[in-house]
Design a protein around this motif. Structure first.
Motif, mmCIF file in Angstrom:
data_model
loop_
_atom_site.group_PDB
_atom_site.id
_atom_site.type_symbol
_atom_site.label_atom_id
_atom_site.label_comp_id
_atom_site.label_asym_id
_atom_site.label_seq_id
_atom_site.Cartn_x
_atom_site.Cartn_y
_atom_site.Cartn_z
ATOM 1 N N ASN A 113 2.569 14.001 -9.349
ATOM 2 C CA ASN A 113 3.544 15.086 -9.447
ATOM 3 C C ASN A 113 4.019 15.266 -10.885
ATOM 4 O O ASN A 113 4.159 16.388 -11.367
ATOM 5 C CB ASN A 113 4.733 14.835 -8.520
ATOM 6 C CG ASN A 113 4.371 14.970 -7.054
ATOM 7 O OD1 ASN A 113 3.358 15.562 -6.714
ATOM 8 N ND2 ASN A 113 5.187 14.402 -6.192
ATOM 9 N N ALA A 114 4.289 14.149 -11.568
ATOM 10 C CA ALA A 114 4.740 14.224 -12.958
ATOM 11 C C ALA A 114 3.657 14.835 -13.839
ATOM 12 O O ALA A 114 3.940 15.678 -14.696
ATOM 13 C CB ALA A 114 5.124 12.835 -13.470
ATOM 14 N N GLY A 115 2.411 14.440 -13.632
ATOM 15 C CA GLY A 115 1.300 15.014 -14.401
ATOM 16 C C GLY A 115 1.140 16.490 -14.127
ATOM 17 O O GLY A 115 0.920 17.294 -15.040
ATOM 18 N N SER A 116 1.265 16.860 -12.882
ATOM 19 C CA SER A 116 1.165 18.270 -12.503
ATOM 20 C C SER A 116 2.287 19.082 -13.132
ATOM 21 O O SER A 116 2.064 20.192 -13.634
ATOM 22 C CB SER A 116 1.208 18.388 -10.982
ATOM 23 O OG SER A 116 1.177 19.744 -10.593
ATOM 24 N N ASP A 117 3.501 18.522 -13.126
ATOM 25 C CA ASP A 117 4.637 19.203 -13.754
ATOM 26 C C ASP A 117 4.406 19.369 -15.258
ATOM 27 O O ASP A 117 4.708 20.422 -15.829
ATOM 28 C CB ASP A 117 5.938 18.423 -13.513
ATOM 29 C CG ASP A 117 6.388 18.463 -12.060
ATOM 30 O OD1 ASP A 117 5.887 19.320 -11.300
ATOM 31 O OD2 ASP A 117 7.239 17.622 -11.693
ATOM 32 N N LEU A 145 1.763 6.502 -6.914
ATOM 33 C CA LEU A 145 0.653 7.368 -7.293
ATOM 34 C C LEU A 145 1.032 8.825 -7.102
ATOM 35 O O LEU A 145 0.757 9.665 -7.969
ATOM 36 C CB LEU A 145 -0.593 7.028 -6.482
ATOM 37 C CG LEU A 145 -1.827 7.890 -6.749
ATOM 38 C CD1 LEU A 145 -2.280 7.735 -8.193
ATOM 39 C CD2 LEU A 145 -2.943 7.522 -5.791
ATOM 40 N N GLN A 146 1.683 9.126 -5.996
ATOM 41 C CA GLN A 146 2.106 10.492 -5.730
ATOM 42 C C GLN A 146 3.109 10.954 -6.781
ATOM 43 O O GLN A 146 3.034 12.082 -7.273
ATOM 44 C CB GLN A 146 2.704 10.613 -4.328
ATOM 45 C CG GLN A 146 2.986 12.043 -3.906
ATOM 46 C CD GLN A 146 1.729 12.892 -3.868
ATOM 47 O OE1 GLN A 146 0.715 12.477 -3.328
ATOM 48 N NE2 GLN A 146 1.774 14.065 -4.461
ATOM 49 N N GLN A 175 0.839 -1.204 0.000
ATOM 50 C CA GLN A 175 0.000 0.000 0.000
ATOM 51 C C GLN A 175 0.871 1.250 0.000
ATOM 52 O O GLN A 175 0.586 2.218 -0.711
ATOM 53 C CB GLN A 175 -0.931 0.019 1.214
ATOM 54 C CG GLN A 175 -2.129 -0.891 1.072
ATOM 55 C CD GLN A 175 -3.010 -0.892 2.305
ATOM 56 O OE1 GLN A 175 -2.577 -0.555 3.405
ATOM 57 N NE2 GLN A 175 -4.261 -1.264 2.128
ATOM 58 N N LYS A 176 1.940 1.238 0.792
ATOM 59 C CA LYS A 176 2.847 2.384 0.816
ATOM 60 C C LYS A 176 3.536 2.562 -0.526
ATOM 61 O O LYS A 176 3.672 3.684 -1.018
ATOM 62 C CB LYS A 176 3.876 2.218 1.930
ATOM 63 C CG LYS A 176 3.299 2.390 3.309
ATOM 64 C CD LYS A 176 4.323 2.143 4.396
ATOM 65 C CE LYS A 176 3.673 2.228 5.767
ATOM 66 N NZ LYS A 176 4.593 1.865 6.837
ATOM 67 N N MET A 177 3.958 1.450 -1.138
ATOM 68 C CA MET A 177 4.600 1.539 -2.452
ATOM 69 C C MET A 177 3.629 2.107 -3.488
ATOM 70 O O MET A 177 4.003 2.968 -4.304
ATOM 71 C CB MET A 177 5.089 0.158 -2.899
ATOM 72 C CG MET A 177 6.327 -0.320 -2.176
ATOM 73 S SD MET A 177 6.804 -2.018 -2.574
ATOM 74 C CE MET A 177 6.884 -2.010 -4.345
ATOM 75 N N ALA A 178 2.385 1.641 -3.456
ATOM 76 C CA ALA A 178 1.384 2.128 -4.409
ATOM 77 C C ALA A 178 1.108 3.613 -4.183
ATOM 78 O O ALA A 178 0.988 4.377 -5.146
ATOM 79 C CB ALA A 178 0.090 1.315 -4.277
#
Length: 104
Positions: free
Chosen positions: A65-69, A60-61, A53-56
């Protein structure tokens, strides 16, 4: 019945009783061992689930971030050259409309 037969029957009853008690103890020991192993497996699975779950969440984060950039980069380019961006969008729309035109 003779006394000897009655004694043998009593001894057999006692042995059957002792065997029954041993079987009950064995069943309880197996049940306790199995529940201990099940608890250990459950704890291990919960740890693995938490790890994944932490890896996912991290992936996702990173994707967000890449999409936002990427959106910010495109916004900056549009601000720097609004007329070129408008012409590019119009041209792309025209080409797509020509590709999907019904009456070829």
């Amino acid at each position: 019945m003779t006394v000897k037969n009655e004694e043998n029957i009593d001894v057999l009853k006692d042995e059957v009783q002792a065997l029954r008690k041993q079987m009950e103890n064995l069943a309880k020991a197996v049940e306790k061992n199995a529940s201990g192993k099940a608890a250990a497996m459950t704890a291990g699975l919960e740890e693995e689930i938490d790890k994944y779950q932490k890896m996912a969440a991290d992936k996702l984060q990173k994707a967000l971030n890449a999409g936002s950039d990427g959106v910010e980069n495109i916004s900056d380019r549009i601000r720097q050259n609004p007329l070129g961006s408008l012409l590019l969008a119009f041209g792309a729309g025209y080409v797509i409309s020509r590709l999907f035109r019904q009456d070829r």
